[in-house]
Design an enzyme around this catalytic site. Structure first.
Site: not given
Lengths: 259, 303, 259, 303
Positions: C52-54
């Site tokens: 996930y990009e976070g």
């Protein structure tokens, strides 16, 4: 104040320490600069923040380090990160006040060679290279150079320009976009030199006890500027020497019994 | 729920070294005295690899033995010496023989070149190196660095070519079998090295469970996604140090620097300490349990 | 196999899951893609690695996340770092096999608008923008698009091109140096579409039970390629549905009782 | 040895907000639901700041209230919505009124622009954004992005202008009074934000001792060197979440999205939840101990 015997190496370390102001952010390499920075921090500059390029930030090491990556520097550091942090965000980011460097050769503008002795095409000696030296010389607020005095180190023309001093004089650093202001002080075991603010050329600042300006003039290979009334460098105090020897009890950098 | 098998990337030092062909380009981890791939360097020598090119900020004893044995004679590098002890003796001699080719960069330049490779962009900008001989004097590369006019500010700015080496090799304290790596103490440029390499090899002092990794995701410096091989190898950085695990063997380093000042001394060192032991276990036996115990770090201090 | 009633949203999630192969590195955004990726991982693709990009890498969350930065994704992740890691080193580094995206509009080449409805100078609606969408569309190995079917979403010309599909056709991604191969599949609640490998234009791949190719043709605003013999999309199995509902017990993405 | 005083950078929310002048450019931390500077946004509103420009990857409720109150109407940004709940209601309305100006970038583009600012180089290269309307369509900047021919590869490559904002503002779990910051869970782009800003403000859930920082140097994500102000402010990211400390207040977020669909609803929300409380302590009292306790994270899971 009581005078104590001291070695020329101890004199250099103390001169280095004096060049650090309280609260400054100091980038130290291995060797004498480490000792100078540590001495400053435990004497007149307790709020100096010391950074080592391997990744240690705001160190409070209890034992002396052999390497800028030495685990000793990790003990009680405020942070332990990496090179992009120290030489990138901090150094190139313009957040370091003063950097210490050594040199195999410097020229009249404080340009530095730590790479090759002899011609580049067929060098006589391959030296360690830049390491972080070029990075420090480019971006630290000001530079303090420390090395033992030898006429062959003060050359008219470097065999190789590794790290920028004042390059070809006033304005040349600015023209290339270098952030730091360049060399401010040269400390040897014989004297201290600084740079004429107008011409950016090196000049004698003080001679250590027992050394004459004439000796220094003869022991550099370019035409050194010698202002009138060169003072004698203040001798280390007994307390400075005691503290310094506590920092290097095994004489790793200070040597043992050496004068 | 279907249970995922935890991928097993474990391999021996001998086997992983066989996977590195002659002529390979290696991004070389460790910084100064901290976590250099010493055992790997020794095994490259035992397997008689040739034509290796190393990219690194600075390493010391590990690279000097590679130069002595002529495994690696090409470097893109910032620093090469045995800090506090003097010049690297084999390097000094092989350089005088005209055998070693350097492309000189600064430490930050090398770290940024790894970062550029990790980001998969062709270059990274830097405000250093400009104005010096490092910009023009070149031996290995067609394009060592380029100065362009910044299209935003109009100022000159230097661009450095990114590095995506065939292999990235680092030493760390801990990893699981899937290659999730924990590094304690300084990271040097190791995070960037594993991310820019086509294949990454990680030597660790201790393999821990995937469960332990997942209990502390904040401590994972290098996710297994970047790692192809994991080698459990205690004292893999001897005679250098690993923060929290063991200290450097200063006596051995001093002996090395002294001994290798001559070719004869180096050949003797090579025969005794590298070729004269069958493998890393043989080396540890030669060093002896007593000495290894002395080098063990006090957990309170990390050295 | 026993048939179970299912909603059109569940159908989409299952189609998304089927598009993931075992062992793939999957980049999932919030919403249905999360469910699709999670369903794949607990059914036919246990070795898929979800990012996930976070900053979460290789997640094994037990509860469903509302945000790509949701703390739920941190529980038992293999690493928890930042954006430069996920969208830089992993995504732009070419290390991600498949990325899921939503869209407000797509065109015949799978180009994506998630930024503005109406003219850029005076937009009717400001949409969320690229977020990591452009990054994923540029560099993920292949892209799976998921959104509910509405004729106004399939436009001849986008109001704004946020993220690259196949741009103007064969070779145009390569010419710009984009790493990923672009959109491979579009999943709606009515059908699946893929792209002609030669022309890179979108075409109908399968219709969900109860939907005709004619209905789809009328419900896109460009001239959709409809090959002969369009199959009907396989229905979710009872086990898939059961698992899916376990992943979203509160019906956050699946809705409650909705068909 | 002389003891160093540990610099004390602590300050209150009210005082630190006064230091931010109208028209300031702020690099805004937090990512999605994780650690956004909510209390700071509310205090900017209470102090009636105007003309703020925000640079961020993506934030949600925090920025939407700034838009509603017209504190900030200029954004260089990648994402703006309330994830999973829909479009940001104030943003949607203020955009239709033609009041908000966006410069659109991708998330990686914004993160790289912060990284470039942290490195103090004028630009960073990226392989994304090219081929899209984000390259050409512009509202705030003269130079949004530039495409050059790479001097190494000959390929086109996009350069993004670096960001060095007046202020960098982030929320974190812990810091000491000197501003050494520990962040647990994802870091988003907060590490880069604090390093690129001229002045950095850090809101933390808990102040810990310098001694505790020095016991765990590996856990320091942001050294105090980058930090100018530290504010201890429990629940400083409410109604969003802080990993390991508290979860988001989903009921409040749903209420917010619903309520603010109309200008009247927003004005009511503003009066009740922001202007109607004197300060952050007043807000916490209004939320109530019971609710705050419900939101507290289970240490085992982090939420």
């Amino acid at each position: 104040m009581e005078m104590t015997e001291y070695s020329s190496t101890e004199m250099m370390a103390v001169c280095g320490a004096h060049a650090v102001k309280d609260g400054e952010r100091v980038f130290a390499g291995t060797g004498l600069p480490v000792l100078g920075a540590m001495l400053a921090k435990v004497t007149h500059a307790p709020n100096a923040i010391i950074i080592y390029e391997g990744g240690y930030v705001d160190t409070q090491n209890k034992d002396l380090a052999l390497s800028v990556a030495d685990s000793r520097l990790g003990y009680r550091a405020a942070a332990s990160i990496g090179l992009i942090e120290t030489l990138g965000f901090l150094m190139m980011g313009g957040r370091v006040d003063v950097g210490f460097l050594g040199a195999a050769q410097i020229d009249e503008y404080g340009n530095i060679n730590t790479s090759y002795i002899g011609e580049f095409e067929k060098p006589k000696v391959r030296l360690p290279g830049s390491g972080g030296g070029n990075d420090i010389a480019s971006s630290a607020g000001r530079i303090i150079l420390m090395f033992t005095h030898d006429a062959r180190k003060f050359v008219k023309k470097l065999d190789y320009l590794t790290s920028p001093g004042h390059l070809s004089g006033p304005g040349s650093r600015e023209k290339l976009g270098l952030i730091g202001k360049g060399p401010a002080l040269v400390v040897t075991d014989k004297c201290q030199m600084d740079f004429n603010p107008d011409t950016k050329r090196i000049r004698l600042k003080s001679v250590h006890p027992g050394v004459t300006p004439e000796w220094v003039k003869e022991n550099v290979m370019f035409d050194l500027i010698i202002p009138n009334d060169i003072p004698t460098t203040a001798e280390p105090t007994a307390q400075e020497l005691e503290t310094l020897r506590t920092l290097d009890p095994q004489g790793i950098y200070l040597g043992k019994g050496q004068k | 729920m279907t249970e995922a098998a935890i991928e097993d990337k474990r391999i021996t030092l001998e086997e992983v070294t066989k996977k590195v062909p002659d002529g390979a380009h290696i991004a070389w981890g460790g910084f100064g005295y901290q976590r250099p791939p010493e055992a790997f360097a020794m095994e490259l020598i035992r397997q008689k690899k040739r034509g290796i090119r190393v990219y690194t900020c600075g390493s010391e004893h590990d690279l000097d033995i590679l130069v002595g044995a002529e495994v690696c004679l090409e470097f893109e590098v910032a620093f090469f010496a045995i800090e506090a002890l003097g010049l690297a003796p084999n390097l000094r001699r092989r350089s005088q023989e005209g055998k070693v080719k350097f492309e000189d960069y600064s430490n930050l330049a090398m770290a940024l070149r790894f970062l550029g490779g990790a980001l998969n962009v062709p270059f990274m900008p830097i405000r250093h190196m400009i104005g010096t001989d490092m910009m023009e004097k070149t031996r290995l590369r067609k394009d060592k660095a380029k100065v362009i006019d910044c299209p935003f500010t109009g100022m000159s700015i230097t661009l450095l070519p990114s590095i995506q080496a065939d292999f990235g090799v680092i030493c760390a304290q801990k990893a699981d079998q899937a290659g999730n790596v924990q590094i304690f103490g300084i990271k040097g440029e190791d995070n960037e090295i594993t991310r820019c390499a086509k294949k990454s090899i990680v030597f660790v002092e201790e393999i821990i469970s995937n469960e332990e990794i997942r209990q502390h995701p904040d401590m994972t410096m290098i996710p297994g996604l970047y790692v192809d091989y994991v080698v459990e190898l205690p004292f893999g950085s001897w005679p250098m140090q690993v923060f929290g695990i063991y200290d450097y063997d200063l006596a051995h380093l001093q002996y090395y620097v002294q001994e290798c000042k001559t070719e004869e001394g180096w050949q003797k060192y090579l025969d005794e300490w590298i070729l004269g032991v069958e493998n890393h276990e043989g080396l540890l036996k030669k060093i002896g349990e007593k000495r290894l115990k002395e080098l063990r770090a006090d957990p309170k201090y990390g050295y």
